[in-house]
Design a protein around this motif. Structure first.
Motif, PDB file in Angstrom:
ATOM      1  N   THR A 104       0.856  -1.179   0.000  1.00 46.88           N
ATOM      2  CA  THR A 104       0.000   0.000   0.000  1.00 46.88           C
ATOM      3  C   THR A 104       0.897   1.237   0.000  1.00 46.88           C
ATOM      4  OG1 THR A 104      -1.704  -1.189   1.242  1.00 46.88           O
ATOM      5  CG2 THR A 104      -1.845   1.219   1.202  1.00 46.88           C
ATOM      6  N   VAL A 105       0.803   2.002  -1.089  1.00 41.51           N
ATOM      7  CA  VAL A 105       1.701   3.151  -1.308  1.00 41.51           C
ATOM      8  C   VAL A 105       0.873   4.422  -1.300  1.00 41.51           C
ATOM      9  CG1 VAL A 105       3.429   4.171  -2.840  1.00 41.51           C
ATOM     10  CG2 VAL A 105       3.219   1.679  -2.675  1.00 41.51           C
ATOM     11  N   ARG A 106       1.426   5.454  -0.696  1.00 40.73           N
ATOM     12  CA  ARG A 106       0.779   6.764  -0.653  1.00 40.73           C
ATOM     13  C   ARG A 106       1.664   7.765  -1.417  1.00 40.73           C
ATOM     14  NH1 ARG A 106      -2.750   9.795   2.738  1.00 40.73           N
ATOM     15  NH2 ARG A 106      -2.198  12.022   2.782  1.00 40.73           N
ATOM     16  N   ALA A 107       1.067   8.475  -2.369  1.00 39.58           N
ATOM     17  CA  ALA A 107       1.748   9.520  -3.140  1.00 39.58           C
ATOM     18  C   ALA A 107       1.074  10.843  -2.842  1.00 39.58           C
ATOM     19  CB  ALA A 107       1.694   9.222  -4.628  1.00 39.58           C
ATOM     20  N   ASP A 108       1.834  11.800  -2.339  1.00 41.22           N
ATOM     21  CA  ASP A 108       1.283  13.089  -1.906  1.00 41.22           C
ATOM     22  C   ASP A 108       1.894  14.203  -2.763  1.00 41.22           C
ATOM     23  OD1 ASP A 108       0.110  15.182  -0.625  1.00 41.22           O
ATOM     24  OD2 ASP A 108       1.115  14.888   1.309  1.00 41.22           O
ATOM     25  N   ASN A 109       1.070  14.836  -3.592  1.00 41.21           N
ATOM     26  CA  ASN A 109       1.493  15.967  -4.418  1.00 41.21           C
ATOM     27  C   ASN A 109       1.065  17.254  -3.733  1.00 41.21           C
ATOM     28  OD1 ASN A 109       2.274  17.725  -6.451  1.00 41.21           O
ATOM     29  ND2 ASN A 109       0.552  17.239  -7.799  1.00 41.21           N
ATOM     30  N   ALA A 110       2.028  17.944  -3.142  1.00 40.95           N
ATOM     31  CA  ALA A 110       1.721  19.163  -2.404  1.00 40.95           C
ATOM     32  C   ALA A 110       1.824  20.424  -3.259  1.00 40.95           C
ATOM     33  CB  ALA A 110       2.670  19.291  -1.202  1.00 40.95           C
ATOM     34  N   ASN A 111       2.067  20.303  -4.541  1.00 40.22           N
ATOM     35  CA  ASN A 111       2.204  21.479  -5.407  1.00 40.22           C
ATOM     36  C   ASN A 111       0.845  22.124  -5.665  1.00 40.22           C
ATOM     37  OD1 ASN A 111       5.159  21.527  -6.464  1.00 40.22           O
ATOM     38  ND2 ASN A 111       4.536  19.372  -6.552  1.00 40.22           N
ATOM     39  N   LYS A 112       0.842  23.442  -5.690  1.00 41.67           N
ATOM     40  CA  LYS A 112      -0.402  24.177  -5.891  1.00 41.67           C
ATOM     41  C   LYS A 112      -0.760  24.347  -7.368  1.00 41.67           C
ATOM     42  CE  LYS A 112       0.299  26.936  -1.699  1.00 41.67           C
ATOM     43  NZ  LYS A 112       0.442  28.316  -1.157  1.00 41.67           N
ATOM     44  N   LYS A 113       0.252  24.371  -8.248  1.00 47.83           N
ATOM     45  CA  LYS A 113      -0.001  24.662  -9.658  1.00 47.83           C
ATOM     46  C   LYS A 113       0.637  23.641 -10.593  1.00 47.83           C
ATOM     47  CE  LYS A 113      -0.114  29.639  -8.752  1.00 47.83           C
ATOM     48  NZ  LYS A 113       0.462  30.974  -9.107  1.00 47.83           N
ATOM     49  N   ILE A 114       0.990  22.473 -10.073  1.00 48.54           N
ATOM     50  CA  ILE A 114       1.688  21.469 -10.883  1.00 48.54           C
ATOM     51  C   ILE A 114       0.975  20.133 -10.736  1.00 48.54           C
ATOM     52  CG2 ILE A 114       3.856  20.259 -11.308  1.00 48.54           C
ATOM     53  CD1 ILE A 114       5.321  22.628 -10.133  1.00 48.54           C
ATOM     54  N   GLY A 115       0.612  19.523 -11.860  1.00 48.94           N
ATOM     55  CA  GLY A 115       0.051  18.178 -11.878  1.00 48.94           C
ATOM     56  C   GLY A 115       1.114  17.182 -12.332  1.00 48.94           C
ATOM     57  N   ILE A 116       0.869  15.900 -12.069  1.00 45.62           N
ATOM     58  CA  ILE A 116       1.852  14.858 -12.366  1.00 45.62           C
ATOM     59  C   ILE A 116       1.184  13.742 -13.158  1.00 45.62           C
ATOM     60  CG2 ILE A 116       3.493  13.213 -11.401  1.00 45.62           C
ATOM     61  CD1 ILE A 116       3.629  14.920  -8.900  1.00 45.62           C
ATOM     62  N   TYR A 117       1.774  13.423 -14.310  1.00 46.42           N
ATOM     63  CA  TYR A 117       1.349  12.271 -15.098  1.00 46.42           C
ATOM     64  C   TYR A 117       2.307  11.118 -14.799  1.00 46.42           C
ATOM     65  CZ  TYR A 117      -1.686  15.256 -17.983  1.00 46.42           C
ATOM     66  OH  TYR A 117      -2.672  16.109 -18.432  1.00 46.42           O
ATOM     67  N   TYR A 118       1.801  10.050 -14.163  1.00 50.94           N
ATOM     68  CA  TYR A 118       2.587   8.838 -13.948  1.00 50.94           C
ATOM     69  C   TYR A 118       2.410   7.942 -15.164  1.00 50.94           C
ATOM     70  CZ  TYR A 118       3.020  10.362  -9.103  1.00 50.94           C
ATOM     71  OH  TYR A 118       3.291  11.077  -7.963  1.00 50.94           O
ATOM     72  N   ARG A 119       3.531   7.673 -15.860  1.00 54.05           N
ATOM     73  CA  ARG A 119       3.477   6.977 -17.132  1.00 54.05           C
ATOM     74  C   ARG A 119       3.911   5.516 -16.986  1.00 54.05           C
ATOM     75  NH1 ARG A 119       3.273  10.378 -21.397  1.00 54.05           N
ATOM     76  NH2 ARG A 119       4.547   8.985 -22.702  1.00 54.05           N
ATOM     77  N   SER A 120       3.741   4.776 -18.063  1.00 48.39           N
ATOM     78  CA  SER A 120       4.120   3.357 -18.060  1.00 48.39           C
ATOM     79  C   SER A 120       5.643   3.222 -18.126  1.00 48.39           C
ATOM     80  CB  SER A 120       3.485   2.646 -19.256  1.00 48.39           C
ATOM     81  OG  SER A 120       3.915   3.258 -20.472  1.00 48.39           O
ATOM     82  N   GLY A 121       6.115   2.024 -17.815  1.00 44.61           N
ATOM     83  CA  GLY A 121       7.554   1.766 -17.800  1.00 44.61           C
ATOM     84  C   GLY A 121       8.161   1.841 -16.415  1.00 44.61           C
ATOM     85  N   SER A 122       7.322   1.733 -15.368  1.00 40.82           N
ATOM     86  CA  SER A 122       7.795   1.831 -13.987  1.00 40.82           C
ATOM     87  C   SER A 122       8.185   0.453 -13.463  1.00 40.82           C
ATOM     88  CB  SER A 122       6.715   2.446 -13.104  1.00 40.82           C
ATOM     89  OG  SER A 122       5.549   1.631 -13.130  1.00 40.82           O
ATOM     90  N   SER A 123       8.785   0.468 -12.266  1.00 46.48           N
ATOM     91  CA  SER A 123       9.157  -0.787 -11.622  1.00 46.48           C
ATOM     92  C   SER A 123       9.220  -0.581 -10.114  1.00 46.48           C
ATOM     93  CB  SER A 123      10.512  -1.285 -12.133  1.00 46.48           C
ATOM     94  OG  SER A 123      11.549  -0.392 -11.775  1.00 46.48           O
ATOM     95  N   ILE A 124       8.801  -1.601  -9.381  1.00 42.52           N
ATOM     96  CA  ILE A 124       8.882  -1.636  -7.918  1.00 42.52           C
ATOM     97  C   ILE A 124       9.494  -2.984  -7.539  1.00 42.52           C
ATOM     98  CG2 ILE A 124       7.628  -1.495  -5.740  1.00 42.52           C
ATOM     99  CD1 ILE A 124       5.436   0.019  -7.145  1.00 42.52           C
ATOM    100  N   ALA A 125      10.524  -2.958  -6.713  1.00 39.95           N
ATOM    101  CA  ALA A 125      11.213  -4.184  -6.316  1.00 39.95           C
ATOM    102  C   ALA A 125      11.432  -4.187  -4.818  1.00 39.95           C
ATOM    103  CB  ALA A 125      12.549  -4.321  -7.052  1.00 39.95           C
ATOM    104  N   VAL A 126      11.249  -5.369  -4.193  1.00 38.88           N
ATOM    105  CA  VAL A 126      11.479  -5.558  -2.764  1.00 38.88           C
ATOM    106  C   VAL A 126      12.656  -6.516  -2.617  1.00 38.88           C
ATOM    107  CG1 VAL A 126      10.509  -6.317  -0.572  1.00 38.88           C
ATOM    108  CG2 VAL A 126       9.042  -5.188  -2.253  1.00 38.88           C
TER     109      VAL A 126
END
Length: 281
Positions: free
Chosen positions: A153-175
């Motif tokens: 369970t991951v939490r992503a917090d964007n605190a910017n007032k005037k900036i949006g974020i596009y999360y695109r494909s090609g990511s990876s998460i490893a434990v």
């Protein structure tokens, strides 16, 4: 009236033979200087005259013009060298102007939009597929290939007032544990608006994981103490939206050190800390 005939004046053959012969006229040049020049142009005996086409004759300046020729050559070289220096100076000036303009634009964007690096954290971690036991009877079975499953369970917090974020494909998460990769997965693709906090779950799986005897023993000891340290590495490409302008793809790298009490489905996070790095290119 008696006509008298006077004999014509004629020269007999004998008289002609007796008369002295006049010497033949000797042709002499009218200009004595021309005669001297002709004599100078005559090659000395024992030499050869080679004719070369006119377009292949390389002229050498006379001594009286050598200094003038050298001065002209030096001026031409200086002029060409000056042109090269001028072009280099203009190119350097344009490059410097471009860098200054780019820095000024970056400063303006920073003060207008005041960008902030988003915060990321792992709020929950459920583990399946681990059967760690310290008994000798089950040790052989424990050292067999594992297929662990993690629900993070991951939490992503964007605190910017005037900036949006596009999360695109090609990511990876490893434990991983102690440098050994246990499972991996991907970050979902979505758009995160301004001042938005998004919580999501992602499934991480592993297959054919074999642990060395030392690593297995360390995991058993850590679980018996109720502190199993895990390392989670996240790499996701993003694009930032500044009003109507969208940037190029930027890579966000997140590293989270998470400690759980045990590797079971009802595991609980004891401590966590995440660091974020941004690779703009």
């Amino acid at each position: 009236m008696d006509d008298r005939v006077h004999p014509a004046e004629s020269t007999t053959a004998e008289e002609k033979m007796a008369a002295p012969a006049e010497p033949a006229a000797i042709s002499r040049p009218e200009n004595p200087l021309a005669q001297k020049n002709i004599e100078k142009l005559k090659p000395p005996p024992g030499t050869y005259v080679i004719q070369i086409p006119k377009d292949q004759i390389y002229r050498v300046p006379p001594p009286e013009n050598a200094r003038r020729f050298q001065t002209y050559t030096l001026r031409t070289h200086r002029r060409r060298h000056g042109c090269c220096c001028c072009c280099f100076a203009w190119t350097a000036a344009l490059l410097l102007f471009f860098l200054v303009a780019l820095a000024a634009a970056a400063v303006i964007l920073y003060f207008v939009f005041q960008p902030k690096i988003p915060n990321y954290s792992v709020d929950g971690l459920s583990v399946k597929g681990f059967n760690l036991s310290s008994t000798a009877a089950n040790l052989a079975a424990d050292l067999a290939a594992l297929s662990p499953e993690f629900d993070a369970t991951v939490r992503a917090d964007n605190a910017n007032k005037k900036i949006g974020i596009y999360y695109r494909s090609g990511s990876s998460i490893a434990v991983s544990y102690d440098g050994v990769n246990l499972c991996h997965g991907v970050w979902p693709t979505f758009y995160q608006g301004e001042r938005n906090a998004t919580v999501f779950q992602t499934a991480l799986t592993g297959s054919g994981i074999r642990l060395a005897a030392a690593t297995h023993a360390a995991l058993v000891t850590a679980q018996s103490h109720g502190k199993v340290p895990l390392e989670i590495n996240i790499q996701v490409p993003v694009r930032l939206k500044f009003s109507a302008v969208t940037t190029w793809t930027i890579t966000v790298k997140v590293r989270c050190d998470v400690t759980v009490d045990k590797l079971t489905a009802d595991s609980r996070i004891i401590s966590k800390s995440c660091s974020v790095k941004v690779d703009p290119f």
